[in-house]
Design a protein around this motif. Structure first.
Motif, PDB file in Angstrom:
ATOM      1  N   ASN A 191      12.699  53.895  51.908  1.00 55.18           N
ATOM      2  CA  ASN A 191      11.343  53.374  51.789  1.00 55.18           C
ATOM      3  C   ASN A 191      11.314  52.087  50.961  1.00 55.18           C
ATOM      4  OD1 ASN A 191       8.679  54.148  52.741  1.00 55.18           O
ATOM      5  ND2 ASN A 191       8.102  54.200  50.588  1.00 55.18           N
ATOM      6  N   ILE A 192      12.039  52.074  49.850  1.00 54.01           N
ATOM      7  CA  ILE A 192      12.089  50.856  49.036  1.00 54.01           C
ATOM      8  C   ILE A 192      12.814  49.745  49.798  1.00 54.01           C
ATOM      9  CG2 ILE A 192      13.009  49.841  46.911  1.00 54.01           C
ATOM     10  CD1 ILE A 192      12.489  52.470  45.502  1.00 54.01           C
ATOM     11  N   GLY A 193      13.839  50.101  50.574  1.00 61.23           N
ATOM     12  CA  GLY A 193      14.515  49.108  51.392  1.00 61.23           C
ATOM     13  C   GLY A 193      13.570  48.475  52.404  1.00 61.23           C
ATOM     14  N   ALA A 194      12.749  49.287  53.054  1.00 57.91           N
ATOM     15  CA  ALA A 194      11.776  48.749  54.014  1.00 57.91           C
ATOM     16  C   ALA A 194      10.773  47.841  53.324  1.00 57.91           C
ATOM     17  CB  ALA A 194      11.061  49.903  54.724  1.00 57.91           C
ATOM     18  N   PHE A 195      10.296  48.244  52.161  1.00 57.08           N
ATOM     19  CA  PHE A 195       9.329  47.427  51.431  1.00 57.08           C
ATOM     20  C   PHE A 195       9.950  46.115  50.959  1.00 57.08           C
ATOM     21  CE2 PHE A 195       6.329  51.007  50.964  1.00 57.08           C
ATOM     22  CZ  PHE A 195       5.150  50.315  51.123  1.00 57.08           C
TER      23      PHE A 195
ATOM     24  N   GLY B 209       9.688  40.142  51.606  1.00 59.54           N
ATOM     25  CA  GLY B 209      10.257  38.875  52.047  1.00 59.54           C
ATOM     26  C   GLY B 209       9.461  38.242  53.177  1.00 59.54           C
ATOM     27  N   VAL B 210       9.070  39.044  54.168  1.00 62.12           N
ATOM     28  CA  VAL B 210       8.279  38.525  55.281  1.00 62.12           C
ATOM     29  C   VAL B 210       6.941  37.994  54.782  1.00 62.12           C
ATOM     30  CG1 VAL B 210       7.122  39.129  57.448  1.00 62.12           C
ATOM     31  CG2 VAL B 210       9.416  40.017  56.963  1.00 62.12           C
ATOM     32  N   ALA B 211       6.392  38.638  53.746  1.00 58.94           N
ATOM     33  CA  ALA B 211       5.112  38.213  53.175  1.00 58.94           C
ATOM     34  C   ALA B 211       5.258  37.021  52.243  1.00 58.94           C
ATOM     35  CB  ALA B 211       4.469  39.379  52.425  1.00 58.94           C
ATOM     36  N   HIS B 212       6.466  36.436  52.188  1.00 58.57           N
ATOM     37  CA  HIS B 212       6.723  35.251  51.364  1.00 58.57           C
ATOM     38  C   HIS B 212       6.497  35.532  49.884  1.00 58.57           C
ATOM     39  CE1 HIS B 212       5.575  32.810  55.211  1.00 58.57           C
ATOM     40  NE2 HIS B 212       6.762  33.398  55.313  1.00 58.57           N
TER      41      HIS B 212
ATOM     42  N   LEU C  80      10.690  30.582  55.841  1.00 61.04           N
ATOM     43  CA  LEU C  80      10.320  30.733  54.431  1.00 61.04           C
ATOM     44  C   LEU C  80      10.800  32.067  53.850  1.00 61.04           C
ATOM     45  CD1 LEU C  80       6.663  29.346  54.605  1.00 61.04           C
ATOM     46  CD2 LEU C  80       8.726  28.143  53.867  1.00 61.04           C
ATOM     47  N   PHE C  81      11.433  32.891  54.674  1.00 62.99           N
ATOM     48  CA  PHE C  81      11.932  34.177  54.206  1.00 62.99           C
ATOM     49  C   PHE C  81      13.054  33.944  53.195  1.00 62.99           C
ATOM     50  CE2 PHE C  81      14.552  37.944  54.279  1.00 62.99           C
ATOM     51  CZ  PHE C  81      13.637  38.972  54.340  1.00 62.99           C
TER      52      PHE C  81
ATOM     53  N   LEU D  31      16.071  49.894  42.036  1.00 62.13           N
ATOM     54  CA  LEU D  31      15.788  49.184  43.284  1.00 62.13           C
ATOM     55  C   LEU D  31      14.465  48.433  43.216  1.00 62.13           C
ATOM     56  CD1 LEU D  31      16.945  51.794  45.977  1.00 62.13           C
ATOM     57  CD2 LEU D  31      18.168  49.771  45.181  1.00 62.13           C
ATOM     58  N   SER D  32      13.458  49.047  42.609  1.00 63.89           N
ATOM     59  CA  SER D  32      12.138  48.402  42.507  1.00 63.89           C
ATOM     60  C   SER D  32      12.213  47.149  41.639  1.00 63.89           C
ATOM     61  CB  SER D  32      11.113  49.385  41.929  1.00 63.89           C
ATOM     62  OG  SER D  32      10.958  50.506  42.766  1.00 63.89           O
ATOM     63  N   ILE D  33      12.996  47.206  40.579  1.00 61.95           N
ATOM     64  CA  ILE D  33      13.174  46.016  39.732  1.00 61.95           C
ATOM     65  C   ILE D  33      13.907  44.923  40.499  1.00 61.95           C
ATOM     66  CG2 ILE D  33      14.335  45.139  37.670  1.00 61.95           C
ATOM     67  CD1 ILE D  33      13.796  47.893  36.370  1.00 61.95           C
ATOM     68  N   LEU D  34      14.951  45.294  41.214  1.00 57.78           N
ATOM     69  CA  LEU D  34      15.749  44.306  41.945  1.00 57.78           C
ATOM     70  C   LEU D  34      14.936  43.590  43.017  1.00 57.78           C
ATOM     71  CD1 LEU D  34      19.123  46.243  42.337  1.00 57.78           C
ATOM     72  CD2 LEU D  34      18.774  44.124  41.053  1.00 57.78           C
ATOM     73  N   ILE D  35      14.060  44.303  43.708  1.00 54.73           N
ATOM     74  CA  ILE D  35      13.302  43.661  44.792  1.00 54.73           C
ATOM     75  C   ILE D  35      12.096  42.889  44.282  1.00 54.73           C
ATOM     76  CG2 ILE D  35      14.019  45.473  46.392  1.00 54.73           C
ATOM     77  CD1 ILE D  35      11.142  46.541  46.314  1.00 54.73           C
TER      78      ILE D  35
END
Length: 511
Positions: free
Chosen positions: A354-358, A363-366, A460-461, A105-109
């Protein structure tokens, strides 16, 4: 001679997932400096999902998949003796699934983040694989020295990941702070191992347990060793008062690294924590019970109170992570099979939610380190309804709302605490959970009840394909474990059966 060869061959097979991850991590590192990769990066089409750095991300995911296949294959491997330094038991294999899911999940995001921040993809993904291998060493260790080696393999890779964005001063500061405080805590952990060896004459967890049960360990030396081990583990799980590094490091580290640390590193530390204390130090339960009780209580109360006043989303999630460490410490304090199974179940759910929330925070942080204030989420739910709903689900699960995996995880932790008659600690867990609704739902309130100040901010998301895959997988797990938790819980319960057999556990882990 044949028996020795058989043991050596079995040792190799027992470490097959870790070997694959280490070897594949080096493959990813070499691919990152190869001429072919540099030429492809130079002609990048601009798609963060399929081009340039993304090639190495997909390559790293292949390594995670191969390690997962090896981990599944180990279910059919019988141990040659039950006193080896590496366990091949259900507890270790279940924990490995958690680490592999967290790594995937961390790699994918991280695809778009690595691309837009122009990070060295080969090094980034290689370090994630190597740190995951260190976590697996910790989960399977039946010897305190192996636990220490796994801890260092994991930690050194995560130190580097924390300071990975060399153009960001906050990242460099976070990496330095994490390294210095981590080295200090590691000293306590190693000294605790030394004291336990002096008290029991062994670093093997089962041998330590048997020496303590036989009354051969000097009480003063044993108690001091337990105290130092608690400090070392307390730092890694971010328990109060050993949490001071967490908010600054989580805020300064690259967001995908923060997601990985908050889930995988915490899971690895708790898995090793449980095996050492509930198996190796089971007979000394009366010595460490008061320490663990107060550690759990203070962590739950302090973390939730401080989280209430946070306006930065990453810092809020950092204190949230500390609070969840307090909930999980209740399982360690309860020290029974129900609590141990609940801990594994909770770690699985916590990792994905938790990883889903991050992922959505990134995305919100562009795909950068901006727009991290709670006010920046104003109107996000209306501008991006699907993402708003997903983030709301993750926040509700983190808070422990009925119908989510987070709620069921806390129910199982409470069942373990009830079996151990920890009524006061159970009440504290419930009250702090209710308090946590404020800071989780505050973000949801801004998303749905406030209109955004600038109409084009959320345009910009970006949700690239890898992040979509991660989000869908995460929300499916959260909802499935919320409505149909029995299969995952039974799997966790089966994984902890027999965990304390070699130590002569008196707390019911093997019953």
């Amino acid at each position: 001679m044949e028996l020795d060869f058989s043991r050596q061959l079995h040792f190799f097979w027992a470490l097959l997932p870790e070997i694959i991850l280490c070897a594949w991590g080096m493959v990813v590192l070499m691919a990152g400096v190869s001429r072919g990769y540099k030429e492809r990066a130079a002609h990048d089409t601009g798609d963060p999902s399929f081009g340039g750095a993304a090639d190495l991300g997909w390559l790293a995911l292949v390594g995670v998949l191969l390690a997962a296949m090896a981990n599944g294959w180990l279910y059919g491997v019988e141990e040659v003796g039950r006193t080896s330094i590496i366990a091949v038991d259900g507890f270790r294999l279940f924990a490995n699934w958690i680490f592999l899911i967290a790594a995937a999940l961390s790699i994918l995001i991280s695809f778009s983040y690595v691309y837009r921040q122009r990070l060295q993809a080969g090094e980034f993904y290689g370090l994630i694989l190597l740190s995951t291998a260190g976590m697996m060493f910790m989960a399977g260790a039946r010897d305190l020295i192996v636990v220490f080696l796994g801890l260092e393999v994991m930690s050194i890779a995560v130190y580097a990941l924390t300071a990975f964005n060399r153009r960001d001063r906050k990242s460099a500061e976070a990496g330095l702070k994490y390294f210095l405080l981590g080295a200090f805590a590691t000293g306590f952990f190693l000294y605790g191992i030394t004291l336990l060896y002096g008290a029991t004459g062994s670093t093997n967890i089962a041998a330590v347990a048997q020496a303590i049960a036989a009354g051969n360990a000097p009480p003063a030396l044993l108690t001091l060793g337990i105290a130092f081990l608690t400090i070392g583990f307390g730092f890694k799980v971010s328990a109060v008062p050993f949490h001071m590094w967490t908010p600054d490091v989580y805020e300064g580290a690259p967001a995908p690294v923060t997601a990985f640390m908050s889930a995988a590193v915490k899971a690895a530390a708790f898995v090793a924590f449980l095996r050492v204390f509930l198996v190796g130090l089971d007979a000394a339960y009366d010595s460490w019970f008061p320490l663990m009780w107060w550690l759990a209580a203070i962590t739950m109360v302090a973390a939730n109170l401080i989280a209430l006043v946070q306006s930065n989303v990453k810092r809020m999630l950092a204190y949230s992570s500390i609070a969840h460490a307090g909930y999980l410490l209740v399982a360690i304090t309860a020290a029974n099979e129900t609590a141990a199974a609940g801990l594994l179940f909770y770690l699985l759910v916590y990792t994905v939610m938790n990883i889903g929330a991050f992922a959505i925070v990134i995305g919100v942080a562009h795909q950068a380190e901006e727009r991290l204030q709670v006010e920046d989420y104003a109107g996000f739910g209306w501008a991006r309804p699907t993402m708003g709903v997903l983030l709301t689900i993750f926040l509700l699960s983190l808070a422990g709302f009925p119908g989510t995996g987070g709620f069921m995880g806390k129910i199982y932790l409470l069942q373990g605490a009830a079996d151990a008659q920890l009524w006061v600690l159970s009440v504290i867990l419930v009250l702090t959970t209710i308090a946590s609704y404020w800071y989780y739902l505050r973000v949801a309130w801004f998303m749905w009840m406030k209109r955004e100040l600038s109409d084009d901010q959320h345009d910009l998301f970006v949700v690239p394909l890898p992040m979509r895959v991660a989000l869908v997988a995460a929300v499916v797990v959260v909802l499935y474990t919320g409505f149909f938790p029995s299969s995952a819980l039974e799997f966790a319960r089966a994984s902890v059966e027999g965990l304390g057999e070699l130590s002569g556990s008196v707390l019911g882990l093997g019953q």
